[in-house]
Design a protein around this motif. Sequence first.
Motif, PDB file in Angstrom:
ATOM      1  N   ALA A   1       0.829  -1.209   0.000  1.00 55.29           N
ATOM      2  CA  ALA A   1       0.000   0.000   0.000  1.00 55.29           C
ATOM      3  C   ALA A   1       0.863   1.259   0.000  1.00 55.29           C
ATOM      4  CB  ALA A   1      -0.938  -0.001   1.211  1.00 55.29           C
ATOM      5  N   ALA A   2       1.938   1.254   0.778  1.00 60.06           N
ATOM      6  CA  ALA A   2       2.808   2.435   0.851  1.00 60.06           C
ATOM      7  C   ALA A   2       3.528   2.671  -0.469  1.00 60.06           C
ATOM      8  CB  ALA A   2       3.814   2.265   1.981  1.00 60.06           C
ATOM      9  N   MET A   3       4.000   1.609  -1.114  1.00 62.65           N
ATOM     10  CA  MET A   3       4.706   1.762  -2.382  1.00 62.65           C
ATOM     11  C   MET A   3       3.759   2.194  -3.493  1.00 62.65           C
ATOM     12  SD  MET A   3       7.353  -1.472  -2.110  1.00 62.65           S
ATOM     13  CE  MET A   3       8.390  -1.046  -3.500  1.00 62.65           C
ATOM     14  N   GLU A   4       2.539   1.667  -3.469  1.00 59.49           N
ATOM     15  CA  GLU A   4       1.540   2.093  -4.451  1.00 59.49           C
ATOM     16  C   GLU A   4       1.223   3.579  -4.281  1.00 59.49           C
ATOM     17  OE1 GLU A   4      -1.003  -2.000  -5.296  1.00 59.49           O
ATOM     18  OE2 GLU A   4      -1.647  -0.626  -3.700  1.00 59.49           O
ATOM     19  N   LYS A   5       1.082   4.020  -3.036  1.00 60.44           N
ATOM     20  CA  LYS A   5       0.799   5.431  -2.780  1.00 60.44           C
ATOM     21  C   LYS A   5       1.950   6.305  -3.247  1.00 60.44           C
ATOM     22  CE  LYS A   5      -0.388   8.649   0.932  1.00 60.44           C
ATOM     23  NZ  LYS A   5      -0.656   8.806   2.397  1.00 60.44           N
ATOM     24  N   ARG A   6       3.179   5.861  -2.996  1.00 64.75           N
ATOM     25  CA  ARG A   6       4.352   6.649  -3.395  1.00 64.75           C
ATOM     26  C   ARG A   6       4.457   6.757  -4.915  1.00 64.75           C
ATOM     27  NH1 ARG A   6       7.345   9.620  -4.916  1.00 64.75           N
ATOM     28  NH2 ARG A   6       9.479  10.147  -4.322  1.00 64.75           N
ATOM     29  N   LEU A   7       4.183   5.676  -5.612  1.00 71.13           N
ATOM     30  CA  LEU A   7       4.280   5.674  -7.068  1.00 71.13           C
ATOM     31  C   LEU A   7       3.118   6.419  -7.725  1.00 71.13           C
ATOM     32  CD1 LEU A   7       5.432   1.997  -7.526  1.00 71.13           C
ATOM     33  CD2 LEU A   7       6.715   3.995  -8.332  1.00 71.13           C
ATOM     34  N   GLY A   8       1.956   6.409  -7.070  1.00 72.73           N
ATOM     35  CA  GLY A   8       0.800   7.089  -7.643  1.00 72.73           C
ATOM     36  C   GLY A   8       0.440   6.526  -9.008  1.00 72.73           C
ATOM     37  N   PRO A   9       0.251   7.409 -10.001  1.00 75.35           N
ATOM     38  CA  PRO A   9      -0.138   6.929 -11.333  1.00 75.35           C
ATOM     39  C   PRO A   9       0.955   6.098 -12.018  1.00 75.35           C
ATOM     40  CG  PRO A   9       0.314   9.286 -11.351  1.00 75.35           C
ATOM     41  CD  PRO A   9       0.294   8.876  -9.923  1.00 75.35           C
ATOM     42  N   GLN A  10       2.172   6.130 -11.476  1.00 70.88           N
ATOM     43  CA  GLN A  10       3.264   5.337 -12.054  1.00 70.88           C
ATOM     44  C   GLN A  10       3.265   3.897 -11.546  1.00 70.88           C
ATOM     45  OE1 GLN A  10       6.367   8.043 -10.759  1.00 70.88           O
ATOM     46  NE2 GLN A  10       6.653   8.822 -12.836  1.00 70.88           N
ATOM     47  N   ALA A  11       2.382   3.594 -10.592  1.00 66.13           N
ATOM     48  CA  ALA A  11       2.308   2.222 -10.085  1.00 66.13           C
ATOM     49  C   ALA A  11       1.747   1.307 -11.170  1.00 66.13           C
ATOM     50  CB  ALA A  11       1.420   2.167  -8.850  1.00 66.13           C
ATOM     51  N   PRO A  12       2.315   0.118 -11.323  1.00 67.32           N
ATOM     52  CA  PRO A  12       1.767  -0.818 -12.314  1.00 67.32           C
ATOM     53  C   PRO A  12       0.347  -1.193 -11.935  1.00 67.32           C
ATOM     54  CG  PRO A  12       3.349  -1.919 -10.878  1.00 67.32           C
ATOM     55  CD  PRO A  12       3.446  -0.453 -10.576  1.00 67.32           C
ATOM     56  N   PRO A  13      -0.529  -1.352 -12.909  1.00 68.93           N
ATOM     57  CA  PRO A  13      -1.929  -1.674 -12.594  1.00 68.93           C
ATOM     58  C   PRO A  13      -2.044  -3.020 -11.901  1.00 68.93           C
ATOM     59  CG  PRO A  13      -1.483  -1.965 -14.937  1.00 68.93           C
ATOM     60  CD  PRO A  13      -0.275  -1.297 -14.356  1.00 68.93           C
ATOM     61  N   ARG A  14      -3.013  -3.095 -11.016  1.00 67.19           N
ATOM     62  CA  ARG A  14      -3.302  -4.374 -10.362  1.00 67.19           C
ATOM     63  C   ARG A  14      -4.112  -5.229 -11.328  1.00 67.19           C
ATOM     64  NH1 ARG A  14      -3.319  -5.670  -4.925  1.00 67.19           N
ATOM     65  NH2 ARG A  14      -2.420  -4.117  -3.508  1.00 67.19           N
ATOM     66  N   SER A  15      -3.555  -6.334 -11.738  1.00 71.00           N
ATOM     67  CA  SER A  15      -4.272  -7.227 -12.642  1.00 71.00           C
ATOM     68  C   SER A  15      -4.983  -8.288 -11.822  1.00 71.00           C
ATOM     69  CB  SER A  15      -3.297  -7.888 -13.622  1.00 71.00           C
ATOM     70  OG  SER A  15      -2.302  -8.598 -12.912  1.00 71.00           O
ATOM     71  N   GLU A  16      -5.993  -8.853 -12.401  1.00 77.26           N
ATOM     72  CA  GLU A  16      -6.673  -9.967 -11.738  1.00 77.26           C
ATOM     73  C   GLU A  16      -5.690 -11.120 -11.585  1.00 77.26           C
ATOM     74  OE1 GLU A  16      -9.722 -10.093 -10.508  1.00 77.26           O
ATOM     75  OE2 GLU A  16     -10.007  -7.975 -11.041  1.00 77.26           O
ATOM     76  N   ALA A  17      -5.848 -11.882 -10.530  1.00 76.24           N
ATOM     77  CA  ALA A  17      -4.931 -12.998 -10.284  1.00 76.24           C
ATOM     78  C   ALA A  17      -4.911 -13.918 -11.501  1.00 76.24           C
ATOM     79  CB  ALA A  17      -5.385 -13.777  -9.051  1.00 76.24           C
ATOM     80  N   ASP A  18      -3.753 -13.979 -12.162  1.00 72.87           N
ATOM     81  CA  ASP A  18      -3.688 -14.841 -13.339  1.00 72.87           C
ATOM     82  C   ASP A  18      -3.648 -16.307 -12.915  1.00 72.87           C
ATOM     83  OD1 ASP A  18      -0.747 -15.849 -13.294  1.00 72.87           O
ATOM     84  OD2 ASP A  18      -0.576 -13.691 -12.981  1.00 72.87           O
ATOM     85  N   GLN A  19      -4.071 -17.154 -13.820  1.00 70.99           N
ATOM     86  CA  GLN A  19      -4.245 -18.563 -13.487  1.00 70.99           C
ATOM     87  C   GLN A  19      -2.945 -19.240 -13.070  1.00 70.99           C
ATOM     88  OE1 GLN A  19      -7.198 -20.191 -13.190  1.00 70.99           O
ATOM     89  NE2 GLN A  19      -7.944 -18.083 -13.391  1.00 70.99           N
ATOM     90  N   SER A  20      -1.832 -18.822 -13.669  1.00 67.80           N
ATOM     91  CA  SER A  20      -0.558 -19.463 -13.321  1.00 67.80           C
ATOM     92  C   SER A  20      -0.186 -19.168 -11.877  1.00 67.80           C
ATOM     93  CB  SER A  20       0.556 -18.975 -14.257  1.00 67.80           C
ATOM     94  OG  SER A  20       0.760 -17.577 -14.129  1.00 67.80           O
ATOM     95  N   THR A  21      -0.453 -17.941 -11.396  1.00 66.08           N
ATOM     96  CA  THR A  21      -0.136 -17.598 -10.015  1.00 66.08           C
ATOM     97  C   THR A  21      -1.030 -18.355  -9.055  1.00 66.08           C
ATOM     98  OG1 THR A  21       0.515 -15.379 -10.733  1.00 66.08           O
ATOM     99  CG2 THR A  21       0.149 -15.699  -8.391  1.00 66.08           C
TER     100      THR A  21
END
Length: 276
Positions: A238-258
């Motif tokens: 959460a802290a790293m996402e807040k720091r990156l702001g719009p530069q944070a990579p998008p959260r993708s849905e959990a892919d099947q391989s993961t």
Amino acid sequence: PSELRCNLFTVLENINLNKKLSREDYKRALPLLQQRLYDLEKACWDNGNPTIIVFEGWDAAGKGKAIAALTQRLDPRGFRLHPIVPPRTYEQQHPWLWRFWLKVPNRGEMLIFDHSWYGRVLEERVEETIPEKLWRQAYRDIVDFERVLADDGTTILKFFLHISKKEQKRRFRAIEANPLEAWRVTREDWARHKRYDDYLAATEEMLEQTDSEYAPWVIVEATSGSHARKKIFETIIAAMEKRLGPQAPPRSEADQSTVRDADLRAVMESLEEAVV
């Protein structure tokens, strides 16, 4: 720190240490948390955003396991781990924070401290290896140190892993009962255990004096290791996402391989436990 932020802290003795998370739920969540942290590590590296993560807490509270889980899937080129020990003779010839200034992160780098500059106001204070004047002065030094780093763009997170005195004793006994692990519990550990209340008072004051908006303390209920590690992951993410702001990579849905990786890991560990 402002009076408002200090009042946010609940006395450690009143923290609910019964929070739990099942091992199965943790194992299922772990691959997704590790993947997200890896993505954020790379994004911070690409954007030149440094991060400092500090681990303090009771002996046997699980700091090592938390750090191992955090770093297991990270790119080793993007982080450094610093286990902190008492200052060496030559280090004592410099201002006390000098050795930590030498370890500040490069642009985009993540630093993880297993113990830190807070030893000054915890062990050195309680064990009376320095005069009271010095450890009291250290509060101001620490706040200034962290403010300079934060003003320069560093994200700072500080975790205190909290367990009860009774739980610490139980863990010490369990470790000593294992011939391969018994070396981990020393006479010094037991001596600190006997002074639990003294360390508790020192910790309370440390939290009050050094919590800030730019370098917050997070108290982690660590009776359940699974709960503790998940909370640490989620807080850092959460802290790293807040720091990156719009530069944070998008959260993708959990892919099947993961998801399959999480399921497979849970099955394999269950089989290993059954064999044992």
